[in-house]
Design an enzyme around this catalytic site. Structure first.
Site, PDB file in Angstrom:
ATOM      1  CE  LYS A 253       6.154   2.652   7.919  1.00 36.50           C
ATOM      2  NZ  LYS A 253       6.510   3.859   8.609  1.00 36.50           N
TER       3      LYS A 253
ATOM      4  CB  ILE B 146      -0.957   0.045   1.215  1.00 36.73           C
ATOM      5  CG1 ILE B 146      -0.175  -0.143   2.520  1.00 36.73           C
ATOM      6  CG2 ILE B 146      -2.048  -0.992   1.072  1.00 36.73           C
ATOM      7  CD1 ILE B 146      -0.994   0.127   3.755  1.00 36.73           C
ATOM      8  N   GLY B 147       2.155   1.104  -0.023  1.00 36.07           N
ATOM      9  CA  GLY B 147       2.984   2.306  -0.053  1.00 36.07           C
ATOM     10  C   GLY B 147       4.437   1.925  -0.168  1.00 36.07           C
TER      11      GLY B 147
ATOM     12  N   GLY C 117       8.586   3.718  -0.210  1.00 38.24           N
ATOM     13  CA  GLY C 117       9.420   4.905  -0.095  1.00 38.24           C
ATOM     14  C   GLY C 117      10.850   4.465  -0.202  1.00 38.24           C
ATOM     15  N   GLY C 118      11.759   5.360   0.080  1.00 40.07           N
ATOM     16  CA  GLY C 118      13.158   5.021  -0.010  1.00 40.07           C
ATOM     17  C   GLY C 118      13.509   3.892   0.942  1.00 40.07           C
TER      18      GLY C 118
ATOM     19  N   GLY D 110      11.713   1.243   1.865  1.00 40.37           N
ATOM     20  CA  GLY D 110      11.183  -0.077   1.631  1.00 40.37           C
ATOM     21  C   GLY D 110       9.698   0.030   1.369  1.00 40.37           C
TER      22      GLY D 110
ATOM     23  CG  ASP E  53      10.577  12.169  10.805  1.00 41.03           C
ATOM     24  OD1 ASP E  53      10.761  13.315  10.352  1.00 41.03           O
ATOM     25  OD2 ASP E  53      10.321  11.198  10.080  1.00 41.03           O
TER      26      ASP E  53
ATOM     27  CB  VAL F 283       3.746   0.308   4.006  1.00 38.53           C
ATOM     28  CG1 VAL F 283       2.765   0.035   5.144  1.00 38.53           C
ATOM     29  CG2 VAL F 283       4.794   1.313   4.417  1.00 38.53           C
TER      30      VAL F 283
END
Ligand SMILES: *[C@@H]1O[C@H](CO)[C@@H](O)[C@H](O)[C@H]1NC(C)=O
Ligand SMILES: *[C@@H]1O[C@H](CO)[C@@H](O)[C@H](O)[C@H]1NC(C)=O
Ligand SMILES: *[C@@H]1O[C@H](CO)[C@@H](O)[C@H](O)[C@H]1NC(C)=O
Ligand SMILES: *[C@@H]1O[C@H](CO)[C@@H](O)[C@H](O)[C@H]1NC(C)=O
Ligand SMILES: *[C@@H]1O[C@H](CO)[C@@H](O)[C@H](O)[C@H]1NC(C)=O
Ligand SMILES: *[C@@H]1O[C@H](CO)[C@@H](O)[C@H](O)[C@H]1NC(C)=O
Ligand SMILES: *[C@@H]1O[C@H](CO)[C@@H](O)[C@H](O)[C@H]1NC(C)=O
Ligand SMILES: *[C@@H]1O[C@H](CO)[C@@H](O)[C@H](O)[C@H]1NC(C)=O
Ligand SMILES: *[C@@H]1O[C@H](CO)[C@@H](O)[C@H](O)[C@H]1NC(C)=O
Ligand SMILES: *[C@@H]1O[C@H](CO)[C@@H](O)[C@H](O)[C@H]1NC(C)=O
Length: 871
Positions: free
Chosen positions: A601, A579-580, A582-583, A585, A703, A587
């Site tokens: 994740k 479902i997603g 990014g840099g 890895g 973050d 999800v």
């Protein structure tokens, strides 16, 4: 001159005379009655394939209605057609079947933007009353008929964008009332007829994109009314006639992309009204005449791609209106004249490959409007002047392939808008200044092939970076290690990734910024170290038979599923459950048999042999702490596992996704009303207050961004991504490997590297502002960072709160207005540059939850940001 025209085209001209003579014998009155005109139009229309419905009024059922037909205008007195405007009617037809003879009184004829094919009939020459003739943007073929020279009243002639392939008839020189002549984008051949010099009224001449050859006639200089001349992209050769200096009114002169091979006539300096001068892509030789300094109105000067030699005249500095200056690819040699600093309006400067030597003048820093600067491939030496930091608007800076040998000036960090920075192939030494971390918009960064040393500062993280090259320097790689897929993005490092010898030298501090993996990386590294060094299993759960044993695992006590179940639920990480990404890895969404849904994740890390030992006990404690957090505004971390060099973090799954998605997604406006936004901010404040003040020891999230706040179905905020949270204690606050997301990171972090709860307060302020403004408050933050808070106050004095809020929503009123004002004033306090001046999260959370909201000091519409910062 007329004599010349006559003799050159005698046969055609005689033919035309014959035509006119014959015409004179015809009984005009009879021919050009409304009835004959109507019949001519209808029979022409019947050849259209097909006739557009919009022309249904063209019918013989009531010919007396002619003057009311679509696209037709009649002369008042004679009731005969004087104008035909069929522009953009989508007509496919030819002009061959149009009978011109009934329309000799026609003054305007516009067929622009249709699909007319075939030739332009010579009979057009009969319509001697034509003043406007526009046949542009069709597919007309064949020659421009020379009888067109009979249209002596013509003021406007446009035959551009067709497929005409003759030469330009010299008879055009008879149309002495022409002000606008456009023949661009055809296949016209041969020369520009010298008779063009008779067009003394001509203001606009467009002959670009044809195949005209031979030289530019010096008679062009007689067209003294010219303001706009475009001859680009032909095959014109020979010289630029010095007579061009007679064009006193010319503003736009473009002779680019031809084969002109003379020098630039110094007479050009007489064209004092020039604002646009382009002679690029020719074979021009000699020097740039110093008379160019007389062109004080000049805004755009492009002499690139020629063979100009000698140096750049310092008189260029007199053209103070220049916004665009390109001299690239010539043999200019010498230096960039310091007078360039006078060009305060200059936005675009391209001086690449012109053999410049000596150093970059520090005066360049005075060109404060620059957005684009290219000095690549010269022989520039010496230092990069620190004054470059004054170029506050610069976006593209390329100094590559020179002999620059200073260190990188830290002032470069003031060029906040940089998206492209290339300093490669020089002899730059020293270390990379920390201030480069300010370059939050950078997308491409090349520092390769220099003598830079030290390490890449780990606190520099570039969220938008796509291309990144560091190779061939003298860096020491003294920090964390990691080899991963992430390296693929960092092309400059790919050598390091691929060769066995070097792959231990890739620092995570580089990977983090490169891959936009701001958050989880540190934890992963920690986890990796942990599992590789110890293989210690804290709570081993029997694994599903299909899967290897897990190398380590921590699961929250009350979790009722096994990791094997999770892996099975997503078919061993099948794409369709992803479902997603990014840099870091991917999800995955796992729906367990029990109906429970969890987010997994997966972080790819494979080679971790070189990880230094860390305090395992403290890491173990940390994971335990994170899994044991309980707060309604904090997402549940169920646990982590590792298997085959991959790390998995198991989280609670929320259907609605992140705050960022809600804010910027399609439904952002309708779903996120003011009340909801206030609720979200309040929830986030409580989450952070809990971490900072109710946990022992306190936890700093590090973050906080709109992407790390998830939303429940009822829009309750849930803070997520505890990957990097570190326990604050006296000895761990000096944390050298800072991770965080740009645009949300407290400014002191880059300087002190000291992580405190005040960093979270700052990030919270940014998120709160973003939620209320509906966009990232970058400008506000920047103005605060680069100036003292006093001048920020002055700057924002006139900034009204109502203008700052998300304009997609109606302004809030009553109770809601007070809540919004409270959120905004707290958020502004949170982004104070001085950490000590920021409130605590406990204070913020309490303020937001107070029973009664403070009343407004002024009507909502009158509130300024300044006022708010004082509240
Ligand atoms: C043209 O149309 C107008 C009204 O639209 C009408 O008054 C006029 O009489 C018409 N002219 C002819 C010649 O039919
Ligand atoms: C051109 O227009 C003028 C004035 O309207 C008229 O006298 C003359 O006859 C027209 N020429 C032709 C060829 O119809
Ligand atoms: C012809 O029509 C086009 C499109 O409507 C217009 O842009 C152009 O100016 C017209 N030409 C003349 C000469 O009026
Ligand atoms: C112009 O084009 C026509 C066809 O469209 C062709 O027959 C003719 O030979 C061409 N003339 C020149 C001079 O190329
Ligand atoms: C040219 O234009 C001028 C003024 O606009 C007018 O007086 C003159 O008659 C025109 N010449 C021709 C040949 O139509
Ligand atoms: C230059 O002109 C040639 C034709 O002469 C054309 O094919 C080419 O596209 C032009 N180049 C540019 C950059 O306009
Ligand atoms: C320019 O080009 C023309 C024709 O191609 C040639 O005859 C002439 O010698 C050239 N002039 C220079 C200065 O190179
Ligand atoms: C430049 O143009 C203006 C009007 O646009 C005119 O008044 C002025 O005389 C022109 N300059 C020269 C040197 O002709
Ligand atoms: C420069 O541009 C400005 C505005 O565009 C104009 O007012 C001024 O006359 C121009 N010329 C010079 C020499 O500054
Ligand atoms: C690289 O750095 C080392 C250690 O600082 C130094 O000895 C060496 O000369 C440097 N090499 C170059 C090419 O600058």
């Amino acid at each position: 001159m007329e004599g010349g025209v006559f003799s050159a085209h005698k046969p055609t001209y005689l033919l035309l005379l014959l035509h006119i003579f014959l015409l004179a014998l015809l009984p005009f009155k009879a021919i050009s009655s409304p009835k004959t005109q109507a019949e001519a139009l209808v029979s022409w229309k019947n050849t259209f394939a097909p006739a557009p419905p919009s022309l249904s009024s063209w019918s013989l059922t009531n010919p007396n209605n002619l003057c009311n037909w679509t696209a037709i205008v009649c002369d008042q007195s004679s009731e005969q057609v004087s104008q035909i405007d069929l522009s953009n009617f989508d007509i496919s037809a030819t002009l061959t079947y149009f009978n011109f003879t009934p329309f000799l009184k026609l003054t305007q004829f516009n067929l622009s933007g249709n699909y007319f094919t075939g030739p332009i009939p010579s009979e057009l020459g009969f319509c001697t009353n034509l003043t406007y003739l526009d046949l542009s943007s069709n597919s007309l073929e064949g020659p421009i008929p020379s009888p067109i020279g009979q249209l002596r009243k013509l003021q406007y002639l446009d035959l551009s964008y067709n497929s005409l392939n003759s030469s330009i008839p010299s008879e055009l020189g008879f149309c002495t009332n022409l002000t606008h002549l456009a023949l661009a984008s055809n296949f016209l051949q041969g020369k520009i007829p010298p008779s063009i010099g008779q067009l003394r009224e001509l203001q606009y001449l467009y002959l670009h994109m044809n195949s005209l050859d031979s030289s530019i006639p010096s008679e062009l200089g007689l067209c003294t009314s010219l303001t706009y001349l475009d001859l680009t992209s032909n095959h014109l050769e020979g010289k630029i006639p010095p007579s061009i200096g007679q064009l006193r009114y010319i503003q736009h002169l473009d002779l680019s992309n031809n084969s002109l091979n003379s020098s630039i006539p110094s007479e050009l300096g007489l064209c004092a009204n020039l604002t646009y001068l382009a002679l690029a892509s020719n074979h021009l030789e000699g020097k740039i005449p110093s008379s160019i300094g007389q062109l004080r109105e000049l805004k755009h000067l492009d002499l690139s791609y020629n063979s100009l030699n000698s140096s750049i005249p310092s008189e260029l500095g007199l053209c103070t209106n220049l916004t665009y200056l390109a001299l690239a690819s010539n043999h200019l040699e010498g230096k960039i004249p310091p007078s360039i600093g006078q060009l305060r309006e200059l936005q675009y400067l391209d001086l690449h490959m012109i053999s410049l030597d000596s150093s970059i003048p520090s005066e360049l820093g005075l060109c404060t409007s620059l957005t684009y600067l290219d000095l690549t491939s010269n022989h520039l030496e010496g230092k990069i002047p620190p004054s470059i930091g004054q170029l506050r608007y610069i976006q593209h800076l390329d100094l590559s392939n020179n002999s620059l040998n200073s260190s990188i000036p830290s002032e470069l960090g003031f060029c906040f808008g940089l998206t492209y920075l290339d300093l490669s192939r020089n002899q730059l030494s020293g270390s990379i200044p920390l201030t480069l971390g300010n370059l939050a918009h950078i997308q491409s960064l090349d520092l390769s092939n220099n003598n830079l040393n030290g390490s890449f500062p780990t606190e520099i993280a570039f969220p938008l970076l796509g291309n990144f090259y560091l190779s061939h320097n003298n860096f020491t790689y003294n920090t964390f290690v990691g080899k991963s897929d992430l390296c693929r993005d960092a092309r400059g490092l790919s050598r390091g990734c691929n060769s066995k010898k070097n792959n231990k030298k890739v620092i995570i501090g580089v990977l983090v910024p490169v891959c936009g993996l701001s958050v989880v990386a540190t934890t992963i590294a920690l986890i990796l170290m942990f599992h590789k060094k110890t293989r210690r299993v804290l709570k081993k759960i029997h694994s599903a038979q299909n899967f290897e044993n897990f190398e380590s695992m921590i699961l929250q006590e009350e979790v009722k599923f096994t990791f094997g179940e999770v892996v099975k639920a997503i078919d061993d990480f099948h794409e369709k459950y992803c479902i997603g990404r990014g840099g870091f890895g991917r999800v995955y969404k796992a729906e367990l048999l029990s109906g429970q849904v969890v987010a997994v994740k997966r972080l790819n890390m494979s080679d971790s042999n070189d990880i230094p030992a860390i305090n395992l006990q403290s890491f173990e404690n940390e994971i335990r702490t994170l899994t044991n957090l309980r707060h309604r505004n904090i997402i549940q971390l169920y646990g982590f596992c590792s298997r085959r060099g991959c790390i998995f973090l198991l989280y609670e799954y929320l259907e609605r996704g992140s705050l960022g998605k809600a804010l910027y997604g399609v439904e952002g406006v309708t779903e996120l009303g003011w009340a909801t936004r206030v609720k979200v901010v309040k929830g986030l404040a409580h989450a952070l207050s809990y971490l900072h003040h109710d946990c022992s020891p306190p936890i700093v999230h590090r973050d906080v961004t709109v992407n790390n706040v998830l939303l429940e179905s009822d829009f309750e905020a849930r803070l997520s991504d505890f990957g990097t949270a570190r326990l604050i204690s006296a000895n761990s606050s000096n944390w050298t490997h800072i991770v965080g997301s740009f645009g949300y990171m407290a400014p002191e972090l880059a300087l002190t590297m000291r992580v405190t709860d005040k960093c979270d307060v700052y990030s919270f302020g940014v998120v709160a502002l973003e939620v209320m403004m509906g966009r990232h408050p970058g400008d506000l933050l920047e103005s605060q960072l680069s100036k003292s808070s006093q001048s920020m106050k002055e700057d924002n004095a006139e900034l009204f709160l109502k203008d700052l809020l998300d304009q997609r929503l109606e302004a809030p009123s009553n109770e809601l207005a007070r809540a919004v004002v409270l959120v905004m004033s707290l958020a502004l306090a949170c982004i104070c540059t001085r950490p000590g001046s920021r409130p605590t999260m406990l204070y913020v959370a309490q303020k937001l939850s107070a029973r009664s909201l403070p009343s407004l000091p002024e009507p909502f519409g009158m509130l300024t940001i300044n006022k708010l910062m004082g509240i």
